[in-house]
Design a protein around this motif. Structure first.
Motif, PDB file in Angstrom:
ATOM      1  N   UNK A 224      98.051  54.706  54.381  1.00 49.36           N
ATOM      2  CA  UNK A 224      97.816  54.867  55.328  1.00 49.36           C
ATOM      3  C   UNK A 224      98.118  53.094  55.955  1.00 49.36           C
ATOM      4  N   UNK A 225      98.107  53.420  57.581  1.00 50.94           N
ATOM      5  CA  UNK A 225      98.886  51.747  58.000  1.00 50.94           C
ATOM      6  C   UNK A 225      96.942  50.899  58.535  1.00 50.94           C
ATOM      7  N   UNK A 241     104.279  53.278  61.266  1.00 49.28           N
ATOM      8  CA  UNK A 241     104.973  54.144  60.819  1.00 49.28           C
ATOM      9  C   UNK A 241     105.227  55.766  60.938  1.00 49.28           C
ATOM     10  N   UNK A 242     103.951  56.068  61.432  1.00 48.64           N
ATOM     11  CA  UNK A 242     103.340  57.245  61.820  1.00 48.64           C
ATOM     12  C   UNK A 242     104.845  57.740  62.645  1.00 48.64           C
ATOM     13  N   UNK A 243     105.275  57.542  63.065  1.00 47.64           N
ATOM     14  CA  UNK A 243     106.373  57.565  64.385  1.00 47.64           C
ATOM     15  C   UNK A 243     107.960  57.474  63.204  1.00 47.64           C
ATOM     16  N   UNK A 244     107.849  57.730  62.313  1.00 41.78           N
ATOM     17  CA  UNK A 244     109.236  58.312  61.551  1.00 41.78           C
ATOM     18  C   UNK A 244     109.331  58.902  60.701  1.00 41.78           C
ATOM     19  N   UNK A 245     110.357  59.911  60.992  1.00 46.57           N
ATOM     20  CA  UNK A 245     110.639  61.276  60.308  1.00 46.57           C
ATOM     21  C   UNK A 245     109.769  61.744  59.220  1.00 46.57           C
ATOM     22  N   UNK A 251     100.391  60.561  57.155  1.00 53.54           N
ATOM     23  CA  UNK A 251      99.628  58.757  57.670  1.00 53.54           C
ATOM     24  C   UNK A 251      98.762  59.440  57.912  1.00 53.54           C
ATOM     25  N   UNK A 252      97.136  57.976  57.402  1.00 49.72           N
ATOM     26  CA  UNK A 252      96.729  57.836  58.972  1.00 49.72           C
ATOM     27  C   UNK A 252      96.758  55.864  59.428  1.00 49.72           C
ATOM     28  N   UNK A 269      86.924  49.835  65.730  1.00 47.46           N
ATOM     29  CA  UNK A 269      87.622  50.565  65.489  1.00 47.46           C
ATOM     30  C   UNK A 269      88.481  51.942  65.587  1.00 47.46           C
ATOM     31  N   UNK A 270      89.165  52.129  64.751  1.00 49.60           N
ATOM     32  CA  UNK A 270      89.365  53.857  64.785  1.00 49.60           C
ATOM     33  C   UNK A 270      90.656  54.498  63.381  1.00 49.60           C
ATOM     34  N   UNK A 271      90.515  55.246  63.213  1.00 51.65           N
ATOM     35  CA  UNK A 271      91.593  56.105  62.628  1.00 51.65           C
ATOM     36  C   UNK A 271      92.035  57.251  63.033  1.00 51.65           C
ATOM     37  N   UNK A 272      93.850  57.303  63.049  1.00 49.56           N
ATOM     38  CA  UNK A 272      93.367  58.908  63.867  1.00 49.56           C
ATOM     39  C   UNK A 272      95.422  59.223  62.608  1.00 49.56           C
ATOM     40  N   UNK A 273      94.624  60.531  63.331  1.00 50.98           N
ATOM     41  CA  UNK A 273      96.350  61.290  61.588  1.00 50.98           C
ATOM     42  C   UNK A 273      95.487  62.818  61.621  1.00 50.98           C
TER      43      UNK A 273
END
Ligand code: PMP
Ligand code: GLN
Length: 414
Positions: A224-225, A241-245, A251-252, A269-273
């Motif tokens: 969770x970031x 961090x979601x862009x890392x392989x 990741x949320x 706000x928002x959350x995606x994953x």
């Protein structure tokens, strides 16, 4: 009833309404006042001190200037045009699409607006709903870097999980990778990071992010970031961090319009994953606030579509404010740890008699006319000694306000 017996009665009332499990976990996380009630947050306490004494408030992180005029105008016209009733549970489609387009434009991330993102009442609700949704039981652990933003320990306590901390130490506030690896185990349900980091101003190196992903994969944990300061990184563009392989599928990513558009009071706000995780978060969110900010949502959609120059300009202005604040703090005798991102500069007050920064900050409004926050406010009770001389100052204020604060601190230090 006299005032004293009233407040005594009130604390007994709170003792009886705060149920045992929450009271025990909250006490363990250092969230309760000595009389057993939930203490006000450090931000509320320090802003009240600023109001009481007339001191300059470099404590609570909120800007004292309005954000972009077109964003403010969009909210006014949304109200005028009737966007005043409950919006859809996930958020209005226009904002969901704008968040998705923003993640693609800046980071190359693909986010399905219909299933992989929801709008929340600020990053705070995104974070709390996420923890409540994903924590399974009291054996689950949440690994966080320490110091940490105050709502993390509270939300982990609310979710009934255990907080496990990895220290960030001056001067660069990067974690020791061996300590990080030793803290993540098969009991770790979530690794919670915040990058750029409040309160230290650290931006984590790629090696740190890679290690978080490696450990999450190894122990099957969710990342969770909290990236609320994503557009306020000073040295290089932000790397989610979601862009890392290997990261995106576990990741949320949480963010908030408050910092990017200087609209902290709007709480958008928002959350995606991954869709399955977002559905889990939505099931909790719908019983926390259900929905929020009908007129602010279209306005933030306007903001997220602004030209790149707005976003780079905001970072450059804030970087300059940190320089002004840092110069003032150095001139007053502090040792300054210049930040790489975010609203805050951390400075060591030991040379000014501030080895106990909590006492130093309590006295500062009266003595210097400035409010700041001790780093111990972001640290578990047992680790407070490690951060005892450090103070957090907010740089997200007008230049003349920062200059006046510098004059006051220099006068106080002689
Ligand atoms: N995370 C961090 C690191 C913050 O500094 C803040 C506060 N400003 C929040 C979350 C809360 O964001 P919001 O106001 O959008 O709930
Ligand atoms: N995030 C802000 C800070 O760190 C405060 C927000 C709040 O008061 N909860 O100062």
């Amino acid at each position: 009833m006299s005032k004293m017996s009233f407040s005594y009665g009130l604390s007994l009332f709170f003792m009886s309404v705060i149920p045992g499990a929450w009271r025990r976990t909250a006490a363990g996380a250092g969230l309760l006042a000595s009389d057993g009630t939930v203490a006000p947050t450090i931000f509320a306490e320090m802003s009240a001190a600023a109001a009481r004494t007339g001191a300059i408030n470099l404590g609570q992180g909120f800007p004292d200037e309005d954000g972009p005029a077109e964003v403010l105008e969009a909210a006014r016209s949304a109200i005028a045009n009737g966007a005043n009733q409950y919006p859809p549970g996930r958020g209005i489609p226009d904002l969901l699409e704008a968040i998705s387009a923003h993640q693609h434009r800046f980071y190359g991330l693909d986010v399905d607006p219909a299933s992989e993102v929801i709008v929340t009442a600020g990053a705070t609700e995104a974070l709390t709903a996420t923890l409540l949704a994903l924590i399974d039981g009291p054996e689950d652990e949440v690994v966080v870097f320490e110091p940490y933003y105050d709502s993390y320990a509270a939300a982990v306590a609310l979710a009934g999980a255990r907080l496990r901390t990895v220290p960030l130490r001056a001067p660069d506030f990067q974690p020791d990778l061996e300590q990080l690896a030793a803290s993540v185990t098969d009991r770790t349900r979530i690794i919670l990071i915040n990058d750029p980091h409040n309160p230290t101003g650290a931006v984590f190196g790629r090696g740190v992010l890679e290690e978080v992903v490696r450990l999450a994969e190894k122990h099957d944990a969710i990342i969770v970031t909290d990236e609320v300061y994503e557009h306020l990184a000073f040295d290089s563009p932000h790397t989610p961090i979601a862009t890392l392989p290997g990261a995106a599928e576990r990741t949320l990513t949480i963010s908030s319009a408050g910092k990017t558009f200087s609209t902290t009071g709007w709480k958008i706000g928002w959350v995606h994953g991954p869709a399955a995780l977002i559905t889990a978060v939505l099931t909790v969110k719908q019983y926390l606030t259900y929905v929020n900010g009908s007129a602010f949502q279209p306005a933030i959609a306007v903001g997220l579509r602004m030209d790149d120059s707005y976003f780079t300009g905001a970072a450059a202005v804030l970087a300059r404010k940190h320089e002004i604040l840092g110069d003032g703090l150095r001139a007053a005798g502090f040792t300054v740890h210049a930040p790489q991102g975010g609203y805050f500069t951390v400075a060591d007050a030991t040379a000014l008699g501030g080895a106990d920064a909590a006492a130093f900050c309590r006295a500062l409004p009266e003595r210097a006319g400035v409010v700041a926050i001790p780093l111990t406010a972001f640290v578990s009770e047992s680790n407070r000694h490690e951060y005892s001389g450090l103070v957090r100052f907010a740089a997200c204020k007008r230049v003349d306000v920062l200059e006046e604060a510098a004059v006051r601190l220099a006068r106080f230090s002689v």
